[in-house]
Design a protein around this motif. Sequence first.
Motif, short mmCIF file in Angstrom:
data_model
loop_
_atom_site.label_atom_id
_atom_site.label_comp_id
_atom_site.label_asym_id
_atom_site.label_seq_id
_atom_site.Cartn_x
_atom_site.Cartn_y
_atom_site.Cartn_z
N TYR A 135 0.88 -1.17 0.00
CA TYR A 135 0.00 0.00 0.00
C TYR A 135 0.91 1.22 0.00
O TYR A 135 1.76 1.38 0.90
CB TYR A 135 -0.88 0.00 1.24
CG TYR A 135 -1.78 1.21 1.35
CD1 TYR A 135 -3.02 1.25 0.70
CD2 TYR A 135 -1.40 2.32 2.10
CE1 TYR A 135 -3.85 2.35 0.81
CE2 TYR A 135 -2.21 3.43 2.20
CZ TYR A 135 -3.44 3.45 1.56
OH TYR A 135 -4.25 4.56 1.68
N ARG B 14 1.17 5.54 -0.64
CA ARG B 14 0.63 6.89 -0.84
C ARG B 14 1.75 7.77 -1.36
O ARG B 14 2.87 7.75 -0.83
CB ARG B 14 0.12 7.46 0.49
CG ARG B 14 -1.14 6.81 1.03
CD ARG B 14 -2.37 7.13 0.20
NE ARG B 14 -2.59 8.55 0.07
CZ ARG B 14 -3.29 9.28 0.95
NH1 ARG B 14 -3.83 8.70 2.01
NH2 ARG B 14 -3.46 10.57 0.76
N ARG C 121 -2.51 0.36 -4.51
CA ARG C 121 -2.70 -0.89 -3.76
C ARG C 121 -2.32 -2.05 -4.67
O ARG C 121 -2.79 -2.13 -5.79
CB ARG C 121 -4.16 -1.01 -3.32
CG ARG C 121 -4.64 0.14 -2.43
CD ARG C 121 -6.13 0.01 -2.15
NE ARG C 121 -6.64 1.09 -1.33
CZ ARG C 121 -7.02 2.27 -1.80
NH1 ARG C 121 -6.94 2.53 -3.11
NH2 ARG C 121 -7.47 3.21 -0.99
N THR D 90 -2.79 6.98 -4.76
CA THR D 90 -2.74 5.83 -3.84
C THR D 90 -2.65 4.56 -4.68
O THR D 90 -3.47 4.35 -5.58
CB THR D 90 -3.97 5.76 -2.94
OG1 THR D 90 -4.06 6.97 -2.16
CG2 THR D 90 -3.91 4.57 -2.00
#
Length: 465
Positions: free
Chosen positions: A69, A71, A98, A96
């Motif tokens: 994950y 950012r 994932r 973002t």
Amino acid sequence: MSRRPLVLALAFVLSPLAANAEDLLQTYELARAGDPQFSAAESSRLVTKEGSVQARANLLPQIGGSASYTRSRSDQTGTQVLGTTPFTCDGSNDSTTRQYGVRLDQMVYDHSNITRLRSANALSEASDFQLESAGDSLITRTSAAYFNVLVQLENLAAAEASETALKKQFDFASKRLEVGLAPITDVHEARAQYDTARANTITARNLVEDAYQALAEIVGRPVADLKGLPEDFQPQLPEHAGEDDFVKTAVDNNPALKAKELQVKSAEADVGTARAGHYPTLYFGGQYGNTRTDGDSTNNLDGQITQFDNENDARSVGLTLNVPIFSGGAVQSGVRQALATRDVRQDEYEQQRRALERDTRNAYQTVVAGVSEVEARRLAVVSARAAYDASNVGLEVGTRTVLDVLVNQRNLFQSQQAFALARYNFLQSVLNLEQAAGTLDVEDVQRINRLLTVNVSAQVQQPTQ
């Protein structure tokens, strides 16, 4: 004078927490639960067993997963020219990401993994025999320490009896000197023998204490009230088996030899592992992954905001073939090293086989000789006691001197020591023979334990005031 009994003499050794292991079987059961050497053998076996599990794991599917994950933010600043007029512009980007995935790898062919498993399985099986050998060793170590206590107890009893008798001889010689019936040399000789006997008793008591400590080292706590052989013990030869039969049984069943044989087998498999460095390997692989990125991008020049959301799925399967071509000679060197290691294991096996045959024959001959030795030592004690009694009578009627009595007393003491040692050496030799043959178990301990019916410590002379 006053003399402490054995139980009092050992009071600081045999604490109130001492275990009343009254026979050999109970002592062995305590040792099996408390001996660190046997416990280490059990743990070593578990260590080796896990090696086989780990080697097998290389043949099974390998599955792994991953996830992340992230950012991120980025800012841009610059100049933009429209026509001939420059404008300052800037912008920013927020996103973002994932990501997750899973991968499967399965060996199709890798010869080194197969031979490693064979080697580990052989060592795993060898560890079972090594533990069995450690269990046999525990029996003989415990019995040797147990019998040593009994021998030292009997030696102490004989030493105390000898000290008492020599004290009487010293007193007798002193009285005869007072009335003019004995020369001063008899008194000096009696005194010297008596002082030596006192020193021997002190030494014997120390040896008893050390023997108890040696047994406690194996058992894990002090033990007391041991039982020994009766005076009428009659040793017996092994039934239905000769020397060659025992040797054949030993070669076929001795656990330590079987462990060495399996170590040779493991080394043979290790040679195959080394040679596998020349062989190609083939693996199947499959993978799935998913990546998703979302966020927004802002242009500060016109204030426009752009949002984005991207997702990507990836799947793949395939086969991977690796073919070794040249490794700088490392594989050839590894093969030579594995061959040399195998030769070492084979030589170790042959050396142990020969030593086992010799030890088995020696143990059998010791048992056979022990039957005759115990009877001879018994007769020697009878003869020494008769000679001692006769010299005492002769001293009273004037046909023997104090020196004659002292010599016979010393001979009796030595005969009693040799008799005690011969009897317990015979029992130990029987266990050693069974250990060499690979047939030693708790039933042998029970059989010998049934022969031990006398509380030896109770035979030690009580104190006199």
